[in-house]
Design a protein around this motif. Structure first.
Motif, PDB file in Angstrom:
ATOM      1  N   PRO A  35      22.001  64.856  42.755  1.00 45.86           N
ATOM      2  CA  PRO A  35      20.762  65.369  42.136  1.00 45.86           C
ATOM      3  C   PRO A  35      19.717  65.862  43.127  1.00 45.86           C
ATOM      4  CG  PRO A  35      20.938  62.984  41.880  1.00 45.86           C
ATOM      5  CD  PRO A  35      22.253  63.455  42.425  1.00 45.86           C
ATOM      6  N   GLN A  50      21.453  57.561  29.153  1.00 48.94           N
ATOM      7  CA  GLN A  50      20.046  57.468  28.777  1.00 48.94           C
ATOM      8  C   GLN A  50      19.789  58.351  27.558  1.00 48.94           C
ATOM      9  OE1 GLN A  50      18.282  55.363  31.092  1.00 48.94           O
ATOM     10  NE2 GLN A  50      20.399  55.127  31.769  1.00 48.94           N
ATOM     11  N   ASP A  52      17.616  60.496  27.020  1.00 46.42           N
ATOM     12  CA  ASP A  52      17.170  61.872  27.293  1.00 46.42           C
ATOM     13  C   ASP A  52      18.315  62.746  27.810  1.00 46.42           C
ATOM     14  OD1 ASP A  52      17.480  60.664  29.694  1.00 46.42           O
ATOM     15  OD2 ASP A  52      15.474  61.097  30.462  1.00 46.42           O
ATOM     16  N   GLY A  53      19.551  62.244  27.675  1.00 45.03           N
ATOM     17  CA  GLY A  53      20.697  63.066  28.064  1.00 45.03           C
ATOM     18  C   GLY A  53      21.091  62.914  29.500  1.00 45.03           C
ATOM     19  N   CYS A  54      20.480  61.966  30.235  1.00 48.82           N
ATOM     20  CA  CYS A  54      20.868  61.710  31.612  1.00 48.82           C
ATOM     21  C   CYS A  54      21.917  60.602  31.660  1.00 48.82           C
ATOM     22  CB  CYS A  54      19.656  61.297  32.450  1.00 48.82           C
ATOM     23  SG  CYS A  54      18.536  62.661  32.783  1.00 48.82           S
ATOM     24  N   TYR A  55      22.694  60.620  32.738  1.00 50.05           N
ATOM     25  CA  TYR A  55      23.741  59.622  32.915  1.00 50.05           C
ATOM     26  C   TYR A  55      23.433  58.797  34.153  1.00 50.05           C
ATOM     27  CZ  TYR A  55      26.255  62.399  29.492  1.00 50.05           C
ATOM     28  OH  TYR A  55      26.607  63.071  28.356  1.00 50.05           O
ATOM     29  N   VAL A  72      21.977  61.558  36.812  1.00 47.71           N
ATOM     30  CA  VAL A  72      22.292  62.980  36.811  1.00 47.71           C
ATOM     31  C   VAL A  72      22.206  63.519  35.391  1.00 47.71           C
ATOM     32  CG1 VAL A  72      23.791  62.843  38.841  1.00 47.71           C
ATOM     33  CG2 VAL A  72      24.786  62.620  36.558  1.00 47.71           C
ATOM     34  N   THR A  73      21.875  64.787  35.283  1.00 46.17           N
ATOM     35  CA  THR A  73      21.882  65.431  33.979  1.00 46.17           C
ATOM     36  C   THR A  73      23.288  65.943  33.702  1.00 46.17           C
ATOM     37  OG1 THR A  73      21.220  67.495  35.024  1.00 46.17           O
ATOM     38  CG2 THR A  73      19.462  66.128  34.112  1.00 46.17           C
ATOM     39  N   ARG A  74      23.543  66.285  32.472  1.00 45.50           N
ATOM     40  CA  ARG A  74      24.864  66.743  32.052  1.00 45.50           C
ATOM     41  C   ARG A  74      25.349  67.935  32.877  1.00 45.50           C
ATOM     42  NH1 ARG A  74      28.907  68.318  31.791  1.00 45.50           N
ATOM     43  NH2 ARG A  74      30.358  68.818  30.113  1.00 45.50           N
ATOM     44  N   ARG A  75      24.443  68.838  33.215  1.00 44.60           N
ATOM     45  CA  ARG A  75      24.889  70.053  33.901  1.00 44.60           C
ATOM     46  C   ARG A  75      25.305  69.807  35.346  1.00 44.60           C
ATOM     47  NH1 ARG A  75      21.122  72.259  37.187  1.00 44.60           N
ATOM     48  NH2 ARG A  75      19.043  71.334  37.139  1.00 44.60           N
TER      49      ARG A  75
END
Length: 89
Positions: A35, A50, A52-55, A72-75
């Motif tokens: 990240p 999480q 909010d879409g974070c891992y 990290v975010t999905r992308r």
């Protein structure tokens, strides 16, 4: 197609299509872009998701100094590790 990836002596096979049809799940071992450090890829296990879409990722080496958790975010997720090999000695 699977592509090999080298990290810290381990060689792993990554499935970049793994999350086309389903989201990453807790317990999956994944490869992600770091990240904050550009150009660095990390191999960690998904510890939690999480809202909010974070891992939240955590390494497998509990006693390693490099085993910090990170979000990290999905992308940033590049694919799921399907197998890993110890380096041939």
């Amino acid at each position: 197609s699977m592509r090999p990836l080298l990290t810290a002596g381990d060689e792993v096979l990554v499935d970049p299509q793994a999350y086309r049809k389903q989201p990453p799940r807790i317990g999956d071992l994944i490869v992600a872009r770091h990240p904050t450090q550009a150009g660095l890829q990390i191999i960690k296990r998904i510890k939690s998701v999480q809202k909010d879409g974070c891992y939240l990722l955590l390494g497998d080496n509990i006693d390693s100094a490099q085993n910090s958790s990170c979000l990290v975010t999905r992308r940033l997720i590049l694919g799921r590790v399907t197998s890993r090999f110890a380096p041939a000695s």
